[in-house]
Motif scaffolding. Sequence first.
Motif, PDB file in Angstrom:
ATOM      1  N   UNK A 283    -124.147  11.743  60.169  1.00 35.14           N
ATOM      2  CA  UNK A 283    -123.774  11.237  61.423  1.00 35.14           C
ATOM      3  C   UNK A 283    -122.141  10.956  61.437  1.00 35.14           C
ATOM      4  N   UNK A 284    -121.933  10.372  60.091  1.00 35.18           N
ATOM      5  CA  UNK A 284    -120.620   9.975  60.024  1.00 35.18           C
ATOM      6  C   UNK A 284    -119.606  11.247  59.551  1.00 35.18           C
ATOM      7  N   UNK A 285    -120.191  12.494  59.598  1.00 32.73           N
ATOM      8  CA  UNK A 285    -119.442  13.802  59.240  1.00 32.73           C
ATOM      9  C   UNK A 285    -119.711  14.594  60.434  1.00 32.73           C
ATOM     10  N   UNK A 286    -120.016  14.090  61.535  1.00 31.74           N
ATOM     11  CA  UNK A 286    -120.022  14.649  63.100  1.00 31.74           C
ATOM     12  C   UNK A 286    -119.176  14.044  64.077  1.00 31.74           C
ATOM     13  N   UNK A 287    -118.316  14.844  64.582  1.00 28.64           N
ATOM     14  CA  UNK A 287    -117.228  14.060  65.561  1.00 28.64           C
ATOM     15  C   UNK A 287    -117.362  15.025  66.947  1.00 28.64           C
ATOM     16  N   UNK A 288    -117.122  13.963  67.982  1.00 30.39           N
ATOM     17  CA  UNK A 288    -117.198  14.864  69.352  1.00 30.39           C
ATOM     18  C   UNK A 288    -115.598  15.316  69.560  1.00 30.39           C
ATOM     19  N   UNK A 289    -115.530  16.646  69.692  1.00 31.05           N
ATOM     20  CA  UNK A 289    -114.097  17.202  69.916  1.00 31.05           C
ATOM     21  C   UNK A 289    -113.676  17.072  71.324  1.00 31.05           C
ATOM     22  N   UNK A 290    -112.713  16.647  71.675  1.00 34.85           N
ATOM     23  CA  UNK A 290    -112.310  16.456  72.927  1.00 34.85           C
ATOM     24  C   UNK A 290    -110.932  17.031  73.068  1.00 34.85           C
ATOM     25  N   UNK A 291    -110.237  17.020  74.402  1.00 34.51           N
ATOM     26  CA  UNK A 291    -108.885  17.477  74.435  1.00 34.51           C
ATOM     27  C   UNK A 291    -107.949  16.169  74.075  1.00 34.51           C
ATOM     28  N   UNK A 292    -106.845  16.741  73.473  1.00 36.09           N
ATOM     29  CA  UNK A 292    -105.912  15.936  72.627  1.00 36.09           C
ATOM     30  C   UNK A 292    -105.254  14.736  73.689  1.00 36.09           C
ATOM     31  N   UNK A 293    -105.489  13.610  73.201  1.00 36.51           N
ATOM     32  CA  UNK A 293    -104.941  12.392  73.976  1.00 36.51           C
ATOM     33  C   UNK A 293    -103.448  12.638  74.550  1.00 36.51           C
ATOM     34  N   UNK A 294    -102.438  13.316  73.521  1.00 36.84           N
ATOM     35  CA  UNK A 294    -101.361  13.527  74.009  1.00 36.84           C
ATOM     36  C   UNK A 294    -100.780  14.806  74.274  1.00 36.84           C
ATOM     37  N   UNK A 295    -101.830  15.791  74.250  1.00 36.29           N
ATOM     38  CA  UNK A 295    -101.640  17.311  74.487  1.00 36.29           C
ATOM     39  C   UNK A 295    -102.969  17.834  74.831  1.00 36.29           C
ATOM     40  N   UNK A 296    -103.089  18.142  76.064  1.00 37.27           N
ATOM     41  CA  UNK A 296    -104.519  18.710  76.337  1.00 37.27           C
ATOM     42  C   UNK A 296    -104.882  20.007  75.636  1.00 37.27           C
ATOM     43  N   UNK A 297    -103.967  20.774  75.055  1.00 38.74           N
ATOM     44  CA  UNK A 297    -104.337  21.997  74.647  1.00 38.74           C
ATOM     45  C   UNK A 297    -104.626  21.928  73.030  1.00 38.74           C
ATOM     46  N   UNK A 298    -104.460  20.715  72.611  1.00 33.12           N
ATOM     47  CA  UNK A 298    -104.637  20.364  71.199  1.00 33.12           C
ATOM     48  C   UNK A 298    -106.042  19.565  71.261  1.00 33.12           C
ATOM     49  N   UNK A 299    -106.470  19.020  70.085  1.00 35.03           N
ATOM     50  CA  UNK A 299    -107.745  18.258  69.652  1.00 35.03           C
ATOM     51  C   UNK A 299    -107.613  16.965  69.432  1.00 35.03           C
ATOM     52  N   UNK A 300    -108.525  15.965  69.855  1.00 39.42           N
ATOM     53  CA  UNK A 300    -108.857  14.620  69.179  1.00 39.42           C
ATOM     54  C   UNK A 300    -110.288  14.735  68.762  1.00 39.42           C
ATOM     55  N   UNK A 301    -110.542  14.054  67.930  1.00 32.57           N
ATOM     56  CA  UNK A 301    -111.813  13.661  67.302  1.00 32.57           C
ATOM     57  C   UNK A 301    -112.387  12.280  67.663  1.00 32.57           C
ATOM     58  N   UNK A 302    -113.581  12.116  68.002  1.00 33.90           N
ATOM     59  CA  UNK A 302    -114.248  10.742  68.360  1.00 33.90           C
ATOM     60  C   UNK A 302    -115.390  10.613  67.532  1.00 33.90           C
ATOM     61  N   UNK A 303    -115.640   9.476  66.801  1.00 30.21           N
ATOM     62  CA  UNK A 303    -116.686   9.286  66.119  1.00 30.21           C
ATOM     63  C   UNK A 303    -117.755   8.753  66.992  1.00 30.21           C
ATOM     64  N   UNK A 304    -119.121   8.574  66.209  1.00 29.81           N
ATOM     65  CA  UNK A 304    -120.214   8.401  66.830  1.00 29.81           C
ATOM     66  C   UNK A 304    -120.270   6.947  67.518  1.00 29.81           C
ATOM     67  N   UNK A 305    -119.489   6.096  67.092  1.00 30.61           N
ATOM     68  CA  UNK A 305    -119.390   4.632  67.487  1.00 30.61           C
ATOM     69  C   UNK A 305    -118.024   4.649  68.535  1.00 30.61           C
ATOM     70  N   UNK A 306    -117.518   5.572  68.946  1.00 32.21           N
ATOM     71  CA  UNK A 306    -116.340   5.637  69.833  1.00 32.21           C
ATOM     72  C   UNK A 306    -114.992   5.483  69.332  1.00 32.21           C
TER      73      UNK A 306
END
Length: 279
Positions: free
Chosen positions: A175-198
């Motif tokens: 679970x700690x090795x799995x992340x939700x991939x979302x659009x970058x917070x500073x650039x939507x064409x890049x990535x940001x990664x969210x942990x299971x606890x937000x």
Amino acid sequence: MPETTPQPPPNEPWENGWTPDTSRAPGTRRLWLAGGMAVATIITCVTWIAVMDNGPNASTDAAKNPSPTAGSTVPGLISYATPPTNGATDPPSGKSGLSSGETDASPTPLGNGSPSAAHTPKPTKSPASHASSPGKPKPSATYRSLRSVNYPDRYWHVSGDFVKLDPLGGSESRQDSTFKQVKGLANSSCYSFVTHDGKYLRHRNFLLRDEPNDGSPLFRQDATFCPRGSAYPGAVMLESINYPGRFLRHQNFQLKLDPFQNSSQYLADSAFRLVGGVA
């Protein structure tokens, strides 16, 4: 009785001293008459064709069509009719020639004057109606695990306050090795990664860790990473958006932000494969 001068027989001139007229060839008058009739016939035909081609509508047609077009024929030549296109061309191959949301504005009428059901434009639904329609499943989030290229049995793993490169363990480790991939917070064409606890993965002092989003511009930049090409097929390098030229890499199995180095060790340590979540 008066004396008459005897005429030589017509068929025996050489016996009576009479010689035929040899100043012209026999039948010359007939040849001249035949030639004259042929010339007159040709002139008559040419005149008739010219009259037919240049009738009363010739000047009007010439004004409307000054030069032959691609589909026209020269007068006097046999032409074959082409099938009507109703003013439309073939749609391009693949998608329809109409853009999304366009409908047929002119339905084909039936014999009784009512539009054909097959051509009646259907009302389009607004995006809001799609979002509010009950029972429609929402698109699932994208969960990723990041696997090392030179240590394929190790994945990004939140350990304490930092992100390290660890082998997979029990369910809690996965679970700690799995992340939700979302659009970058500073650039939507890049990535940001969210942990299971937000929490978000961000760099601080160039070390990768997980922290809650405080909404600051600095946090948004620290938590945004842009994918770049890698020397390894199917892998990416993740560049910091606020520190261009620095990429995430592992060193002593610790994830950190390091300046680019054109070495085989750096290229291997900074290459990761985004695979499906292992949790």
